[in-house]
Design a protein around this motif. Structure first.
Motif, PDB file in Angstrom:
ATOM      1  N   ILE A   1      -5.689  -2.134  -4.928  1.00  0.00           N
ATOM      2  CA  ILE A   1      -6.196  -1.080  -4.052  1.00  0.00           C
ATOM      3  C   ILE A   1      -6.130   0.236  -4.812  1.00  0.00           C
ATOM      4  O   ILE A   1      -5.118   0.549  -5.458  1.00  0.00           O
ATOM      5  CB  ILE A   1      -5.370  -0.979  -2.764  1.00  0.00           C
ATOM      6  CG1 ILE A   1      -5.356  -2.318  -2.034  1.00  0.00           C
ATOM      7  CG2 ILE A   1      -5.934   0.108  -1.847  1.00  0.00           C
ATOM      8  CD1 ILE A   1      -4.433  -2.346  -0.823  1.00  0.00           C
TER       9      ILE A   1
ATOM     10  N   LEU B   1       0.843  -1.186   0.000  1.00  0.00           N
ATOM     11  CA  LEU B   1       0.000   0.000   0.000  1.00  0.00           C
ATOM     12  C   LEU B   1       0.881   1.238   0.000  1.00  0.00           C
ATOM     13  O   LEU B   1       1.744   1.394   0.864  1.00  0.00           O
ATOM     14  CB  LEU B   1      -0.924   0.031   1.221  1.00  0.00           C
ATOM     15  CG  LEU B   1      -1.775   1.305   1.370  1.00  0.00           C
ATOM     16  CD1 LEU B   1      -2.742   1.441   0.189  1.00  0.00           C
ATOM     17  CD2 LEU B   1      -2.526   1.290   2.696  1.00  0.00           C
TER      18      LEU B   1
ATOM     19  N   SER C   1      -0.362  -0.667  -5.673  1.00  0.00           N
ATOM     20  CA  SER C   1      -0.929  -1.053  -4.382  1.00  0.00           C
ATOM     21  C   SER C   1      -1.895  -2.220  -4.577  1.00  0.00           C
ATOM     22  O   SER C   1      -2.744  -2.187  -5.477  1.00  0.00           O
ATOM     23  CB  SER C   1      -1.663   0.123  -3.733  1.00  0.00           C
ATOM     24  OG  SER C   1      -0.764   1.165  -3.428  1.00  0.00           O
ATOM     25  N   GLY C   2      -1.773  -3.234  -3.753  1.00  0.00           N
ATOM     26  CA  GLY C   2      -2.652  -4.386  -3.870  1.00  0.00           C
ATOM     27  C   GLY C   2      -2.022  -5.634  -3.307  1.00  0.00           C
ATOM     28  O   GLY C   2      -1.108  -5.564  -2.475  1.00  0.00           O
TER      29      GLY C   2
ATOM     30  N   THR D   1     -10.459   1.612  -1.856  1.00  0.00           N
ATOM     31  CA  THR D   1     -11.224   0.408  -2.164  1.00  0.00           C
ATOM     32  C   THR D   1     -10.273  -0.696  -2.582  1.00  0.00           C
ATOM     33  O   THR D   1      -9.206  -0.435  -3.143  1.00  0.00           O
ATOM     34  CB  THR D   1     -12.242   0.660  -3.292  1.00  0.00           C
ATOM     35  OG1 THR D   1     -11.531   1.061  -4.479  1.00  0.00           O
ATOM     36  CG2 THR D   1     -13.224   1.737  -2.902  1.00  0.00           C
ATOM     37  N   ILE D   2     -10.662  -1.935  -2.335  1.00  0.00           N
ATOM     38  CA  ILE D   2      -9.882  -3.081  -2.777  1.00  0.00           C
ATOM     39  C   ILE D   2     -10.803  -4.017  -3.553  1.00  0.00           C
ATOM     40  O   ILE D   2     -11.894  -4.362  -3.086  1.00  0.00           O
ATOM     41  CB  ILE D   2      -9.217  -3.812  -1.579  1.00  0.00           C
ATOM     42  CG1 ILE D   2      -8.376  -4.985  -2.085  1.00  0.00           C
ATOM     43  CG2 ILE D   2     -10.228  -4.250  -0.529  1.00  0.00           C
ATOM     44  CD1 ILE D   2      -7.463  -5.569  -1.010  1.00  0.00           C
ATOM     45  N   ARG D   3     -10.343  -4.376  -4.745  1.00  0.00           N
ATOM     46  CA  ARG D   3     -11.133  -5.244  -5.611  1.00  0.00           C
ATOM     47  C   ARG D   3     -10.228  -6.301  -6.230  1.00  0.00           C
ATOM     48  O   ARG D   3      -9.005  -6.167  -6.235  1.00  0.00           O
ATOM     49  CB  ARG D   3     -11.831  -4.440  -6.715  1.00  0.00           C
ATOM     50  CG  ARG D   3     -12.950  -3.535  -6.213  1.00  0.00           C
ATOM     51  CD  ARG D   3     -13.713  -2.914  -7.372  1.00  0.00           C
ATOM     52  NE  ARG D   3     -14.908  -2.193  -6.900  1.00  0.00           N
ATOM     53  CZ  ARG D   3     -14.903  -0.929  -6.539  1.00  0.00           C
ATOM     54  NH1 ARG D   3     -13.774  -0.228  -6.598  1.00  0.00           N
ATOM     55  NH2 ARG D   3     -16.007  -0.338  -6.119  1.00  0.00           N
TER      56      ARG D   3
ATOM     57  N   ALA E   1      -5.437  -8.778  -6.260  1.00  0.00           N
ATOM     58  CA  ALA E   1      -6.306  -7.709  -5.779  1.00  0.00           C
ATOM     59  C   ALA E   1      -5.601  -6.378  -5.979  1.00  0.00           C
ATOM     60  O   ALA E   1      -4.371  -6.301  -5.919  1.00  0.00           O
ATOM     61  CB  ALA E   1      -6.670  -7.908  -4.316  1.00  0.00           C
TER      62      ALA E   1
END
Length: 332
Positions: free
Chosen positions: A274, A250, A262-263, A282-284, A272
């Motif tokens: 961020i 992050l 970031s992820g 948000t995180i997906r 994933a």
């Protein structure tokens, strides 16, 4: 699950860490200066790194306010009248608040150039030894002989008849920058969890890291922050037995925007992402879909476990730094 196992086995319900968490601030205020001793108990991961950073930078500011021509560490840092002695808890001191005092029946087992404090079972509410006292062991603080602007100390904790904690810290500390590192192990009486922790910085940057190893499991975290407010932290989990590696990264720039990259990656593949801002991140999943509730719960549990580790590492580091007497610099 692997991280939870490490935390449960070595950190939760660890009598040595529990006693130090309650008594560490009192001990360090005796062995070092009380001018800028921060609170020893740290509320959470988001505060732990900042507490470290604040304590060392406060020391620099203190030095600059008093000095103009360099620093020399007073060695040994522990007051001469306390070298080689054992201190015990006396509940009657300080109008019943309690405090450490010299042991009238000292057996002479303390380090010759250091100091020993007896440790006790502590009350989870008052953070002071329960009465009647339940002596569970001791902590030895043994500063190393060092030169100008250098610090060093060895710390050993024995509880319930075994060495539960053994580590050392060394480094340099000047008016404008520092480099400090510690390493050692924490034990549950059967196995050892090896750890290393370091921090360095100047007037414009601060970095820190920790690594823990037990068998095939390795847990690491890196953190960096600059004077503009840019920061990045990365957590790495590795199982050498299976070859699996998970990395959580992050970054936040000075405008509060989550940085690219970031992820979460698993074995080198992004799983994933961020995005957003520090106030609304948000995180997906990598394909843009929402993560499942199971995934979100797993990430939340992982974050909590890593936060607990970070807090413990920060507290051990802070105790060691304070106990070196790093805050009793004098002019060269």
């Amino acid at each position: 699950a692997a991280v939870d196992s490490v935390v449960g086995q070595f950190l939760d319900d660890n009598d040595a860490l529990g006693s130090l968490g309650a008594l560490g601030g009192i001990i360090s205020s005796i062995t070092g200066s009380t001018d800028i001793v921060p609170a020893f108990a740290i509320a959470g991961d988001d505060r732990s790194t900042e507490a470290l950073r604040s304590s060392v930078y406060a020391s620099m500011a203190l030095a600059r306010s008093r000095l103009g021509d360099g620093l020399v560490v007073v060695a040994p840092s522990i007051p001469a009248n306390l070298l080689g002695v054992t201190c015990i808890w006396d509940p009657a001191l300080n109008q019943g608040e309690g405090g450490y005092t010299l042991d009238p029946n000292d057996d002479g087992a303390a380090p010759d150039d250091g100091i020993r404090f007896r440790l006790y079972t502590t009350d989870p509410v008052t953070f002071k030894p329960v009465v009647p006292l339940d002596d569970i062991g001791y902590i030895d603080l043994d500063p190393r002989p060092v030169g100008p602007s250098q610090v060093g100390i060895d710390i050993l904790v024995e509880v319930n008849g075994f060495v539960a904690l053994d580590y050392g810290l060394s480094g340099t500390f000047t008016e404008t920058d520092f480099t400090l590192s510690m390493s050692g192990f924490v034990s549950d009486g059967q196995d050892n969890l090896d750890f290393a922790f370091g921090a360095s910085g100047s007037e414009t940057t601060f970095t820190s890291f920790f690594d823990l190893d037990i068998g095939p499991i390795s847990i690491g975290q890196e953190f960096s922050l600059d004077v503009q407010g840019n920061f990045e932290w990365m957590t790495t989990l590795e199982n050498t037995a299976t070859g699996d590696e998970l990395v959580f990264t992050l970054g936040i720039d000075q405008e509060g925007i989550v940085t690219a990259g970031s992820g979460v990656t698993f074995n080198g593949t992004t799983v994933a992402v961020i995005s957003g801002t520090s106030a609304n991140a948000t995180i997906r999943a990598a394909d843009g879909s929402n993560l499942s509730n199971a995934d979100l719960l797993a990430l939340s549990a992982l974050d909590e476990a890593i936060a607990e580790i970070a807090v413990v590492m920060a507290e051990l580091f802070t105790l060691a730094v304070l106990s070196t007497g790093s805050f009793i610099f004098i002019g060269a």
